[in-house]
Design a protein around this motif. Sequence first.
Motif, PDB file in Angstrom:
ATOM      1  N   ALA A 130       0.865  -1.183   0.000  1.00 56.09           N
ATOM      2  CA  ALA A 130       0.000   0.000   0.000  1.00 56.09           C
ATOM      3  C   ALA A 130       0.902   1.234   0.000  1.00 56.09           C
ATOM      4  CB  ALA A 130      -0.897  -0.006   1.233  1.00 56.09           C
ATOM      5  N   PHE A 131       0.526   2.212  -0.816  1.00 57.61           N
ATOM      6  CA  PHE A 131       1.304   3.452  -0.905  1.00 57.61           C
ATOM      7  C   PHE A 131       0.404   4.620  -0.524  1.00 57.61           C
ATOM      8  CE2 PHE A 131       3.071   0.526  -4.072  1.00 57.61           C
ATOM      9  CZ  PHE A 131       4.436   0.585  -3.805  1.00 57.61           C
ATOM     10  N   PRO A 132       0.156   4.848   0.757  1.00 56.33           N
ATOM     11  CA  PRO A 132      -0.736   5.948   1.133  1.00 56.33           C
ATOM     12  C   PRO A 132      -0.145   7.289   0.700  1.00 56.33           C
ATOM     13  CG  PRO A 132       0.416   5.063   3.047  1.00 56.33           C
ATOM     14  CD  PRO A 132       0.726   4.155   1.910  1.00 56.33           C
ATOM     15  N   ALA A 133      -1.064   8.210   0.416  1.00 54.23           N
ATOM     16  CA  ALA A 133      -0.636   9.539  -0.039  1.00 54.23           C
ATOM     17  C   ALA A 133      -0.566  10.517   1.116  1.00 54.23           C
ATOM     18  CB  ALA A 133      -1.608  10.054  -1.101  1.00 54.23           C
ATOM     19  N   ASP A 134      -1.279  10.216   2.207  1.00 56.89           N
ATOM     20  CA  ASP A 134      -1.313  11.175   3.319  1.00 56.89           C
ATOM     21  C   ASP A 134      -1.631  10.467   4.640  1.00 56.89           C
ATOM     22  OD1 ASP A 134      -4.037  10.652   3.158  1.00 56.89           O
ATOM     23  OD2 ASP A 134      -4.457  12.442   1.968  1.00 56.89           O
ATOM     24  N   VAL A 135      -1.618  11.238   5.702  1.00 60.97           N
ATOM     25  CA  VAL A 135      -1.832  10.682   7.047  1.00 60.97           C
ATOM     26  C   VAL A 135      -3.217  10.054   7.153  1.00 60.97           C
ATOM     27  CG1 VAL A 135      -2.006  11.273   9.499  1.00 60.97           C
ATOM     28  CG2 VAL A 135      -0.217  12.323   8.097  1.00 60.97           C
ATOM     29  N   ALA A 136      -4.204  10.706   6.541  1.00 63.66           N
ATOM     30  CA  ALA A 136      -5.576  10.180   6.630  1.00 63.66           C
ATOM     31  C   ALA A 136      -5.635   8.775   6.033  1.00 63.66           C
ATOM     32  CB  ALA A 136      -6.536  11.121   5.914  1.00 63.66           C
ATOM     33  N   GLN A 137      -4.932   8.566   4.952  1.00 67.66           N
ATOM     34  CA  GLN A 137      -4.940   7.217   4.344  1.00 67.66           C
ATOM     35  C   GLN A 137      -4.217   6.201   5.235  1.00 67.66           C
ATOM     36  OE1 GLN A 137      -3.674   7.122   0.205  1.00 67.66           O
ATOM     37  NE2 GLN A 137      -5.745   7.624  -0.465  1.00 67.66           N
TER      38      GLN A 137
END
Length: 461
Positions: free
Chosen positions: A44-51
Amino acid sequence: MTDPRLTSLQTAVPGLRLSTEPGDLEHYGRDWTRRWTPAPLAIAFPADVAQVQAVMRWASAQGVAVVPSGGRTGLSGGAVAARGELVLSLERMNKVLGFDPVDGQLTVQAGTPLQAVQEAAQAQGLLYPVDFGSRGSCSIGGNIATNAGGIRVIRFGNTREWVAGLKLVTGTGELLDLGRGLVKNSSGYDLRHLAIGAEGTLGVVVEATLRLTRPLPPAQTLLLALPSFEALMQVFAHFRTRVDLQAFEFLTDVGLRHVRAHGASYPFDAVHPYYVLTEYDAADEAQQAAGLAAFEHCLAQGWVVDGVQAASEAQAKQLWRLREGLTESLAPYRPYKNDISVRIAVLPAFLAQAQALLAEAYPQFEVVWFGHIGDGNLHINVLQPAGVADADFVAQCGQVTGLLADLLQAHGGSISAEHGIGLAKKDYLGSTRSPAEVALMRGIRAVMDPAGILNPGKLFD
Ligand code: 2HG
Ligand code: ZN
């Protein structure tokens, strides 16, 4: 067919970038140890803290294990995903978020490479002083997760000293804002320091606020050739009281042979048993003279048999290659690594016994010693000979590590100075931490990660 868990993850975290490409599973499932076969569920490559929070909420609800992942330059298997875990790569979260000139603090996302942190500090006329050879590939989040040390600890301490604030996503997806850049904060437990060095078992580091300092004064870089380990300790004792050290590293003729074979150039005619690469403040004539006098004294005592001063930055870089190129030059032999520390005062006594132990235990293996002598931190690389099966080699080295761990315990040392416990050293944790300490660590882990999904199997089971 897509794993139904990934369909569920995609629904829970819309827009999350996911990969199950075989090349990615292989690449993101391993670290520099190359000992475990990568087998992650997906990356998984989240884009931000929320993700990141959403992924952790989903993972804890579904009971899916997560391996937080930075540059994966670790040497203990802390970022390995070999058991169907979801790798949570912080690689896209690699931005410098801001600099406060009043505080002198730099805020960065966790996936920022160490070198980019150093460059951002430099752009402000300041220094982020933690430094080591993998600076271009490792990430600040990974540095924090292992409380990384390196070549300037002697002057500036470990990563821990420089983290003024930390944003951490726990195993349940809660976002903690720890430290918040405060210089003073006497308000109970400092959870920031629990997370530093926790190897991703207490939360995912997503952001850090780093203290910066004034740039180092101009240095003199010096390579010394020495006849013995005893001389090394004498030279260290002499130099540290006469100059302001910026680094004091050592290697032996064995490591030198490998790093030269790997392309590093060597300034002496003869080969010597030990070498020191040191840097010290040399901003003015007095400091330069003090360094020269220290060198001449060591020469007169016979503690040093030869020396070369870098005459330019390019030459200093060449000298550093002899030390910083070691890990890469040994990598083809898939070395079994020990990364140990004792108090500096105990070093000679410990080393005499450790050397005797290893010489007896590994008569047929090549053993390469080097490290940060000024921090009491030694790296021991046992090279895997061709024709010896992986399992036999690791079993034999593991057994010797048990003996080394006993010796370390007797001397009050640590089985991991700076690389972390990960998978590689967890069987020996009990030599460094008492049963009461390990029990407390387990309790803390259970509170911050009740579902047991954060980097399971690392540090301890
Ligand atoms: C170093 O000091 C690193 O160069 C790596 O900590 C040590 O490869 C090693 O054993
Ligand atoms: Zn090191």
